[in-house]
Design an enzyme around this catalytic site. Structure first.
Site, PDB file in Angstrom:
ATOM      1  N   LYS A 254     -46.925  17.736   0.242  1.00 37.96           N
ATOM      2  CA  LYS A 254     -45.731  18.590   0.365  1.00 37.96           C
ATOM      3  C   LYS A 254     -45.143  18.922  -1.005  1.00 37.96           C
ATOM      4  CE  LYS A 254     -45.667  17.389   4.878  1.00 37.96           C
ATOM      5  NZ  LYS A 254     -46.598  16.264   4.700  1.00 37.96           N
ATOM      6  N   ASP A 272     -42.884   7.838  -4.911  1.00 35.07           N
ATOM      7  CA  ASP A 272     -43.619   7.086  -3.888  1.00 35.07           C
ATOM      8  C   ASP A 272     -43.844   5.698  -4.462  1.00 35.07           C
ATOM      9  OD1 ASP A 272     -45.433   7.987  -1.227  1.00 35.07           O
ATOM     10  OD2 ASP A 272     -46.125   6.145  -2.221  1.00 35.07           O
ATOM     11  N   ASP A 311     -40.516  12.387   4.045  1.00 37.55           N
ATOM     12  CA  ASP A 311     -41.729  12.525   4.885  1.00 37.55           C
ATOM     13  C   ASP A 311     -42.191  11.087   5.133  1.00 37.55           C
ATOM     14  OD1 ASP A 311     -43.952  13.536   6.169  1.00 37.55           O
ATOM     15  OD2 ASP A 311     -45.033  14.025   4.332  1.00 37.55           O
ATOM     16  N   CYS A 364     -45.223  12.195  11.250  1.00 41.84           N
ATOM     17  CA  CYS A 364     -46.387  12.758  11.955  1.00 41.84           C
ATOM     18  C   CYS A 364     -46.694  11.853  13.140  1.00 41.84           C
ATOM     19  CB  CYS A 364     -47.586  12.907  11.032  1.00 41.84           C
ATOM     20  SG  CYS A 364     -48.178  11.367  10.319  1.00 41.84           S
TER      21      CYS A 364
HETATM   22  C1  LIG Z   1     -46.467  10.327   5.490  1.00 43.64           C
HETATM   23  S1  LIG Z   1     -46.874   9.656   3.970  1.00 43.64           S
HETATM   24  C2  LIG Z   1     -46.398  10.923   2.862  1.00 43.64           C
HETATM   25  C3  LIG Z   1     -47.343  12.071   2.789  1.00 43.64           C
HETATM   26  C4  LIG Z   1     -47.007  13.056   1.705  1.00 43.64           C
HETATM   27  N1  LIG Z   1     -45.619  13.483   1.748  1.00 43.64           N
HETATM   28  C5  LIG Z   1     -47.904  14.272   1.783  1.00 43.64           C
HETATM   29  O1  LIG Z   1     -47.457  15.341   2.199  1.00 43.64           O
HETATM   30  O2  LIG Z   1     -49.078  14.139   1.426  1.00 43.64           O
HETATM   31  C6  LIG Z   1     -45.621   8.467   3.713  1.00 43.64           C
HETATM   32  C7  LIG Z   1     -45.524   7.936   2.316  1.00 43.64           C
HETATM   33  O3  LIG Z   1     -44.386   7.067   2.266  1.00 43.64           O
HETATM   34  C8  LIG Z   1     -44.636   6.128   1.277  1.00 43.64           C
HETATM   35  N2  LIG Z   1     -43.697   5.001   1.417  1.00 43.64           N
HETATM   36  C9  LIG Z   1     -43.890   3.774   1.955  1.00 43.64           C
HETATM   37  N3  LIG Z   1     -42.782   3.019   1.822  1.00 43.64           N
HETATM   38  C10 LIG Z   1     -41.873   3.779   1.195  1.00 43.64           C
HETATM   39  C11 LIG Z   1     -40.550   3.556   0.735  1.00 43.64           C
HETATM   40  N4  LIG Z   1     -39.935   2.386   0.945  1.00 43.64           N
HETATM   41  N5  LIG Z   1     -39.908   4.546   0.085  1.00 43.64           N
HETATM   42  C12 LIG Z   1     -40.517   5.740  -0.118  1.00 43.64           C
HETATM   43  N6  LIG Z   1     -41.774   6.014   0.291  1.00 43.64           N
HETATM   44  C13 LIG Z   1     -42.442   5.046   0.931  1.00 43.64           C
HETATM   45  C14 LIG Z   1     -46.102   5.768   1.475  1.00 43.64           C
HETATM   46  O4  LIG Z   1     -46.644   5.218   0.290  1.00 43.64           O
HETATM   47  C15 LIG Z   1     -46.708   7.118   1.846  1.00 43.64           C
HETATM   48  O5  LIG Z   1     -47.277   7.745   0.720  1.00 43.64           O
END
Ligand SMILES: C[S@@+](CC[C@H](N)C(=O)[O-])C[C@H]1O[C@@H](n2cnc3c(N)ncnc32)[C@H](O)[C@@H]1O
Length: 427
Positions: A254, A272, A311, A364
């Site tokens: 994104k 991230d 996300d 998702c």
């Molecule tokens: C659904 S994925 C994101 C996909 C990304 N936005 C894309 O479009 O490719 C969720 C992400 O949240 C991250 N995540 C996990 N714990 C988190 C935290 N406490 N704060 C922020 N991000 C976190 C994960 O590492 C992962 O990359």
């Protein structure tokens, strides 16, 4: 209003009738070995890669037949066990049940292709599977969950989880338009059609091309991204010159989209906790010709962002059609693992939005506990935020449910996604 569902039930088995099963001749034991690994818990994609890498002399048809055998036994294992009258049937029997029972290959031919030897092929149960879990080949707990989430639509939703999704591209509007990209791809031998929901989406027509060999990809003209996922990025409505934070940026799917909407201007911040994903994000940014993405290795205490995208990490039940065996590698506790973390991340995002700014919460998954309930708890704790209509002026009503974005494969042809658009009151 949502699109009307077809009155003709969707048949996820019809594509099985089109596969080149006869190319499996002599390969039954190879397929059975790979299937055994998948049934033991290895990811089907990886098992297939290893199996094919070790057999470079196989023809295109043989490779395709092996792929379909391994993926579909991995996927349909519960329904195949029902057909055979036992859940723990050996791989060769499961393969026979797939080809004969689901794909319509005559019994003797199917048994020979599976390598069952000369004996009589095992009889298959002729009654229809009595439960959603057996019909759609899902673990019981997951079928029960989808029945609770979708009610009478559960069968149709689950049927659509059992066919691979389309390959969808997002035009990088910093470098091209959707129309110009379609022309360019045609000149590279790839036919596409526009997606109905995202103005950036092109679906690939026909067999999967080698996208990574295309000059247009190397030039950053597109990214591979599900059409529903594109809608999440579009809901942020990022504009040139703004300060935008992608708070769960991952490898930047994104972020790249936001950067293009911002015409590579303003401040685009990507956070991230996974450093490797952020490294990949930086590489992809440079391919997309984005020069202003700033990767954050920790979150700032304060930031008056115009827009923040959360996300969120989630149970990912909306993308189960992308991995045929994924449903058998997750456990019921996935349904309760994420809401507390999601709430925490959303609260952190809220603190970084300026008054009058926008916060988009997205997942998702298909799980009210991670979707509507997280937003309701957030709104109860932050009366300075309100829910607004997602995509006012451009997003079809068909993509909305109860004031949220909600898209799903059986209604929209996308993976399933949820999003809430929240605005902080000004002043
Ligand atoms: C659904 S994925 C994101 C996909 C990304 N936005 C894309 O479009 O490719 C969720 C992400 O949240 C991250 N995540 C996990 N714990 C988190 C935290 N406490 N704060 C922020 N991000 C976190 C994960 O590492 C992962 O990359």
């Amino acid at each position: 209003m949502v699109p009307a569902l077809s009155t003709v039930p969707f048949d996820p088995l019809s594509r099985l009738h089109l596969q080149p099963w006869s190319a499996l001749a002599g390969l039954g034991p190879v397929a059975a070995d790979a299937i055994a690994q998948v049934l033991a818990g290895s990811a089907a994609e990886r098992v297939l890669d290893r199996t094919l890498r070790d057999r470079r002399s196989l023809t295109r048809e043989q490779r395709l037949a092996l792929k379909e055998a391994v993926f579909n036994v991995g996927l349909w294992r519960r329904r195949l066990g029902f057909l055979l009258g036992r859940e723990d049937a050996a791989p060769l029997f499961l393969l026979h049940a797939l080809m004969h029972g689901l794909a319509g290959v005559p019994a003797v031919e199917s048994a020979a292709l599976a390598g069952l030897g000369d004996g009589a092929p095992p009889p298959l149960v002729s009654a229809p599977p009595p439960t959603l879990a057996l019909r759609a080949s899902l673990p019981d707990w997951l079928a029960d969950h989808f029945a609770r989430e979708f009610g009478p639509e559960a069968d149709d939703f689950c049927a659509h989880l059992n066919v691979p999704g389309p390959i969808t591209l997002r035009a990088n509007v910093l470098r091209t338009s959707r129309e110009a990209l379609a022309e360019r791809l045609r000149s590279e031998g790839v036919e596409t059609r526009p997606g109905p929901w995202s103005p950036l989406a092109l679906h690939i027509e026909g067999p999967r091309p080698n996208l990574y060999g295309l000059r247009s990809l190397q030039e950053g003209l597109f990214e591979v991204q599900d059409e529903g996922s594109q809608l999440l990025g579009l809901l942020v409505e990022a504009r040139p010159g703004e300060t935008v934070l992608d708070l769960c940026a991952g490898a930047g799917g994104k972020t790249l989209q936001l950067g293009a909407d911002m015409k590579d201007s303003g401040r685009l911040l990507a956070y991230d906790p996974d450093p490797e994903r952020l490294d990949r994000l930086l590489q992809r940014s440079s391919r997309a010709h984005l020069t202003r993405v700033q990767v954050l290795r920790s979150l700032p205490e304060s930031l008056d962002a115009d827009r923040v995208l959360v996300d969120a990490p989630c149970s990912e039940l909306g993308s189960l059609r992308r991995g045929p065996d994924q449903r058998f590698r997750i456990q019921p506790e996935v349904l309760t693992r994420f809401p507390a973390l999601q709430q925490d991340i959303l609260q952190r995002g809220a603190r970084l939005v300026r008054p009058g700014g926008r916060l988009v919460y997205a997942t998702c998954t298909v799980n009210r506990a991670e979707n509507e309930d997280v937003v309701a708890a957030f709104l109860a704790s932050r009366p300075d935020f309100r829910l607004v209509r997602p995509g006012a002026g451009w997003l079809s009503d068909a993509c909305l449910r109860d004031g949220f974005l909600f898209v799903a494969p059986h209604r929209h042809g996308t993976d399933a996604f949820f999003a809430a658009v929240l605005e902080r009151t000004a002043g």
